[in-house]
Design a protein around this motif. Structure first.
Motif, PDB file in Angstrom:
ATOM      1  N   GLN A 159       0.857  -1.176   0.026  1.00  0.00           N
ATOM      2  CA  GLN A 159       0.043   0.133  -0.029  1.00  0.00           C
ATOM      3  C   GLN A 159       0.832   1.176  -0.142  1.00  0.00           C
ATOM      4  OE1 GLN A 159      -2.645   0.973   3.510  1.00  0.00           O
ATOM      5  NE2 GLN A 159      -4.009   1.526   1.750  1.00  0.00           N
ATOM      6  N   GLU A 172       3.702   0.039   2.585  1.00  0.00           N
ATOM      7  CA  GLU A 172       3.675  -0.841   3.387  1.00  0.00           C
ATOM      8  C   GLU A 172       3.258  -2.293   3.116  1.00  0.00           C
ATOM      9  OE1 GLU A 172       0.833  -0.219   6.629  1.00  0.00           O
ATOM     10  OE2 GLU A 172       1.367  -1.777   7.497  1.00  0.00           O
ATOM     11  N   LEU A 177       1.929  -5.714   3.103  1.00  0.00           N
ATOM     12  CA  LEU A 177       0.908  -6.550   4.106  1.00  0.00           C
ATOM     13  C   LEU A 177       0.660  -7.890   3.475  1.00  0.00           C
ATOM     14  CD1 LEU A 177      -1.344  -3.648   3.757  1.00  0.00           C
ATOM     15  CD2 LEU A 177      -0.345  -4.423   6.000  1.00  0.00           C
ATOM     16  N   ARG A 214      -0.908 -11.803   2.797  1.00  0.00           N
ATOM     17  CA  ARG A 214      -2.248 -12.281   2.198  1.00  0.00           C
ATOM     18  C   ARG A 214      -1.913 -13.751   2.045  1.00  0.00           C
ATOM     19  NH1 ARG A 214      -3.481  -8.237   3.642  1.00  0.00           N
ATOM     20  NH2 ARG A 214      -4.508  -6.529   2.621  1.00  0.00           N
ATOM     21  N   ASP A 259      -5.786 -10.570  10.029  1.00  0.00           N
ATOM     22  CA  ASP A 259      -6.425 -10.303  11.259  1.00  0.00           C
ATOM     23  C   ASP A 259      -7.004 -11.681  11.781  1.00  0.00           C
ATOM     24  OD1 ASP A 259      -5.796  -7.643  11.899  1.00  0.00           O
ATOM     25  OD2 ASP A 259      -7.572  -7.057  10.570  1.00  0.00           O
ATOM     26  N   ILE A 297      -2.772 -14.297  11.870  1.00  0.00           N
ATOM     27  CA  ILE A 297      -1.621 -13.629  12.549  1.00  0.00           C
ATOM     28  C   ILE A 297      -1.702 -13.781  13.947  1.00  0.00           C
ATOM     29  CG2 ILE A 297      -0.230 -11.493  13.046  1.00  0.00           C
ATOM     30  CD1 ILE A 297       0.470 -12.477  10.133  1.00  0.00           C
ATOM     31  N   SER A 330       5.930  -8.435  14.333  1.00  0.00           N
ATOM     32  CA  SER A 330       5.142  -8.951  15.641  1.00  0.00           C
ATOM     33  C   SER A 330       6.154  -8.667  16.948  1.00  0.00           C
ATOM     34  CB  SER A 330       4.803 -10.435  15.174  1.00  0.00           C
ATOM     35  OG  SER A 330       4.158 -10.980  16.400  1.00  0.00           O
ATOM     36  N   ASP A 371      -0.716   1.395  14.638  1.00  0.00           N
ATOM     37  CA  ASP A 371      -1.790   1.532  15.591  1.00  0.00           C
ATOM     38  C   ASP A 371      -1.814   2.380  16.755  1.00  0.00           C
ATOM     39  OD1 ASP A 371      -2.529  -0.453  13.696  1.00  0.00           O
ATOM     40  OD2 ASP A 371      -2.345  -1.933  15.065  1.00  0.00           O
ATOM     41  N   LYS A 431      -6.333   3.848  12.235  1.00  0.00           N
ATOM     42  CA  LYS A 431      -7.353   4.022  11.141  1.00  0.00           C
ATOM     43  C   LYS A 431      -8.808   3.944  11.821  1.00  0.00           C
ATOM     44  CE  LYS A 431      -8.161  -0.844   9.448  1.00  0.00           C
ATOM     45  NZ  LYS A 431      -7.072  -1.548  10.057  1.00  0.00           N
ATOM     46  N   VAL A 452      -7.133   6.484   5.516  1.00  0.00           N
ATOM     47  CA  VAL A 452      -7.647   7.908   4.741  1.00  0.00           C
ATOM     48  C   VAL A 452      -8.318   7.274   3.554  1.00  0.00           C
ATOM     49  CG1 VAL A 452      -7.033  10.050   3.685  1.00  0.00           C
ATOM     50  CG2 VAL A 452      -5.763   9.020   5.630  1.00  0.00           C
ATOM     51  N   GLY A 467      -3.881   4.846   2.507  1.00  0.00           N
ATOM     52  CA  GLY A 467      -5.267   4.703   2.833  1.00  0.00           C
ATOM     53  C   GLY A 467      -6.078   4.584   1.413  1.00  0.00           C
TER      54      GLY A 467
HETATM   55  P1  C2E Z   1      -2.040  -2.692  10.065  1.00  0.00           P
HETATM   56  O1  C2E Z   1      -0.381  -2.828   9.935  1.00  0.00           O
HETATM   57  O2  C2E Z   1      -2.360  -1.700  11.012  1.00  0.00           O
HETATM   58  O3  C2E Z   1      -2.257  -2.414   8.626  1.00  0.00           O
HETATM   59  C1  C2E Z   1      -3.426  -1.605   8.042  1.00  0.00           C
HETATM   60  C2  C2E Z   1      -4.516  -2.204   7.837  1.00  0.00           C
HETATM   61  O4  C2E Z   1      -5.623  -1.258   7.167  1.00  0.00           O
HETATM   62  C3  C2E Z   1      -4.527  -3.101   6.582  1.00  0.00           C
HETATM   63  O5  C2E Z   1      -5.255  -4.440   6.808  1.00  0.00           O
HETATM   64  C4  C2E Z   1      -4.888  -2.382   5.379  1.00  0.00           C
HETATM   65  O6  C2E Z   1      -4.940  -3.213   4.156  1.00  0.00           O
HETATM   66  C5  C2E Z   1      -5.942  -1.669   5.964  1.00  0.00           C
HETATM   67  N1  C2E Z   1      -6.271  -0.317   5.360  1.00  0.00           N
HETATM   68  C6  C2E Z   1      -5.554   0.347   4.597  1.00  0.00           C
HETATM   69  N2  C2E Z   1      -6.130   1.499   4.185  1.00  0.00           N
HETATM   70  C7  C2E Z   1      -7.425   1.392   4.523  1.00  0.00           C
HETATM   71  C8  C2E Z   1      -8.612   2.198   4.367  1.00  0.00           C
HETATM   72  O7  C2E Z   1      -8.509   3.222   3.683  1.00  0.00           O
HETATM   73  N3  C2E Z   1      -9.720   1.753   4.903  1.00  0.00           N
HETATM   74  C9  C2E Z   1      -9.788   0.657   5.711  1.00  0.00           C
HETATM   75  N4  C2E Z   1     -10.855   0.122   6.436  1.00  0.00           N
HETATM   76  N5  C2E Z   1      -8.820  -0.136   5.697  1.00  0.00           N
HETATM   77  C10 C2E Z   1      -7.615  -0.026   5.122  1.00  0.00           C
HETATM   78  P2  C2E Z   1      -4.863  -5.830   6.436  1.00  0.00           P
HETATM   79  O8  C2E Z   1      -3.857  -5.856   5.519  1.00  0.00           O
HETATM   80  O9  C2E Z   1      -6.010  -6.773   6.521  1.00  0.00           O
HETATM   81  O10 C2E Z   1      -3.810  -6.222   7.801  1.00  0.00           O
HETATM   82  C11 C2E Z   1      -4.436  -6.121   9.082  1.00  0.00           C
HETATM   83  C12 C2E Z   1      -3.349  -6.302   9.993  1.00  0.00           C
HETATM   84  O11 C2E Z   1      -2.653  -7.707   9.996  1.00  0.00           O
HETATM   85  C13 C2E Z   1      -2.319  -5.201   9.985  1.00  0.00           C
HETATM   86  O12 C2E Z   1      -2.568  -4.064  10.563  1.00  0.00           O
HETATM   87  C14 C2E Z   1      -1.253  -5.824  10.804  1.00  0.00           C
HETATM   88  O13 C2E Z   1      -1.298  -5.651  11.910  1.00  0.00           O
HETATM   89  C15 C2E Z   1      -1.369  -7.309  10.357  1.00  0.00           C
HETATM   90  N6  C2E Z   1      -0.437  -7.696   9.343  1.00  0.00           N
HETATM   91  C16 C2E Z   1      -0.455  -7.669   8.154  1.00  0.00           C
HETATM   92  N7  C2E Z   1       0.366  -7.997   7.285  1.00  0.00           N
HETATM   93  C17 C2E Z   1       1.359  -8.537   8.482  1.00  0.00           C
HETATM   94  C18 C2E Z   1       2.549  -9.138   8.608  1.00  0.00           C
HETATM   95  O14 C2E Z   1       3.272  -9.216   7.101  1.00  0.00           O
HETATM   96  N8  C2E Z   1       3.313  -9.269   9.812  1.00  0.00           N
HETATM   97  C19 C2E Z   1       2.626  -8.993  10.995  1.00  0.00           C
HETATM   98  N9  C2E Z   1       3.170  -9.545  11.959  1.00  0.00           N
HETATM   99  N10 C2E Z   1       1.285  -8.353  10.750  1.00  0.00           N
HETATM  100  C20 C2E Z   1       0.855  -8.182   9.587  1.00  0.00           C
END
Ligand code: C2E
Ligand code: MG
Ligand code: MG
Ligand code: MG
Length: 285
Positions: free
Chosen positions: A45, A59, A61, A63, A75, A78, A119, A180, A203, A238, A257
């Motif tokens: 992103q 960032e 992320l 899948r 969510d 993890i 993590s 966060d 967010k 955002v 965002g």
């Molecule tokens: P995070 O690190 O706080 O990532 C932000 C989350 O917000 C991501 O969800 C992203 O897709 C989502 N997001 C971004 N922009 C927007 C927006 O405008 N609106 C809304 N509603 N959501 C938005 P995602 O990808 O589902 O990831 C969720 C959480 O899972 C992440 O929160 C992070 O804590 C964890 N995560 C994801 N990838 C990894 C990873 O590789 N390693 C670890 N340890 N945790 C991960």
């Protein structure tokens, strides 16, 4: 009758807990082969500088494409992988993959900073600092190209140890962001002691920005805190032009965002970057 329905309820309860345990065990089992079977991939992103309107990084992320259930959001798995420890191996894969991608993009004239979520369980590993520095070296990535996102819980179990490790990582040139921010046990004491450079406003405070007065005040407070502690503030989640405009004029420096982009696969990300500058100019015209 009451007794009877109570009995039924109890049976129902036991059955549903039993099912939950079974599902959880199945998830853990599936998770244990997911890495080997190449079921993970990363999406990216863009992170945008609100002053210059330039993309400064992304960032990464994770899948999980489950062979039967389809996409399982991070969510959901993890926290499970943190509980059974498999996050250590998965997290190392994420880091490797993100660095590989960063190196590829850099060699194609796109030297972006990549932010990787780390993590608390990973940070607790004795070898984590060397593992991260070795990964950078292996991919010939300058440390300044990597950002690590940690949550406030990372500081809670063993503050001294976490401080020491993050200091070593920062000394090497890696930047550290608190992810966060505002949702955990935010303590100003931690913040003062931790070698962090970025604060990410969660967010949940951005979603109703300008609609909910409390959320707006919380966002303002975090932006001001960042200014007074000399930390760069990043807004996550955002989604609207109003939010973007407000954050920019309020002095929040970076944002990510859906307003800019959802997380993208690498080839989609490249197309997005190529078209981004002209898009902004067009919007302003
Ligand atoms: P995070 O690190 O706080 O990532 C932000 C989350 O917000 C991501 O969800 C992203 O897709 C989502 N997001 C971004 N922009 C927007 C927006 O405008 N609106 C809304 N509603 N959501 C938005 P995602 O990808 O589902 O990831 C969720 C959480 O899972 C992440 O929160 C992070 O804590 C964890 N995560 C994801 N990838 C990894 C990873 O590789 N390693 C670890 N340890 N945790 C991960
Ligand atoms: Mg994050
Ligand atoms: Mg976050
Ligand atoms: Mg989050």
């Amino acid at each position: 009758l009451a007794k009877e329905s109570g009995h039924n309820y109890f049976q129902f309860y036991v059955a549903s807990v039993d099912q939950e345990i079974r599902e959880r065990k199945q998830l853990e089992k599936d998770l244990s082969v997911a890495l080997h079977n190449h079921q993970f991939h990363l999406v990216y992103q863009p992170q945008v500088n609100l002053e210059t309107h330039r993309i400064i990084g992304a960032e990464a992320l994770i899948r999980w494409e489950h062979p039967e259930k389809g996409l399982i959001p991070p969510d959901e798995f993890i926290p499970v992988s943190e509980m059974n420890g498999s996050i250590v191996e998965i997290g190392q894969w994420v880091l490797d993959q993100a660095c590989w991608q960063a190196a590829r993009w850099a060699s194609n004239g796109m030297p972006l900073r990549i932010a990787v979520n780390l993590s608390a369980v990973q940070l607790r590993q004795d070898t984590i600092v060397d593992d991260i520095l070795d990964t950078l070296k292996r991919h010939h990535i300058p440390a300044g190209r990597l950002e690590l996102e940690v949550t406030e819980t990372s500081f809670m179990t063993n503050l001294e140890e976490a401080v020491d490790k993050l200091k070593r990582l920062h000394k090497a040139g890696i930047s550290i962001a608190v992810d966060d921010f505002g949702t955990g046990y935010s303590s100003l004491t931690y913040l003062k002691r931790m070698p962090v450079q970025h604060l990410k406003i969660d967010k949940q405070f951005i979603r109703d920005l300008l609609v909910n007065e409390e959320d707006t005040r919380i966002a303002n407070t975090i932006i001001d805190l960042g200014k007074s502690l000399n930390l760069t503030v990043v807004a996550e989640g955002v989604e609207t032009a109003e939010q973007e405009y407000y954050l920019a004029q309020r002095g929040c420096k970076l944002a990510q965002g859906y307003f800019f982009s959802k997380p993208l696969k690498p080839h989609e990300f490249e197309i997005f970057v190529a078209g981004f500058h002209s898009k902004i100019v067009e919007n302003n015209a």
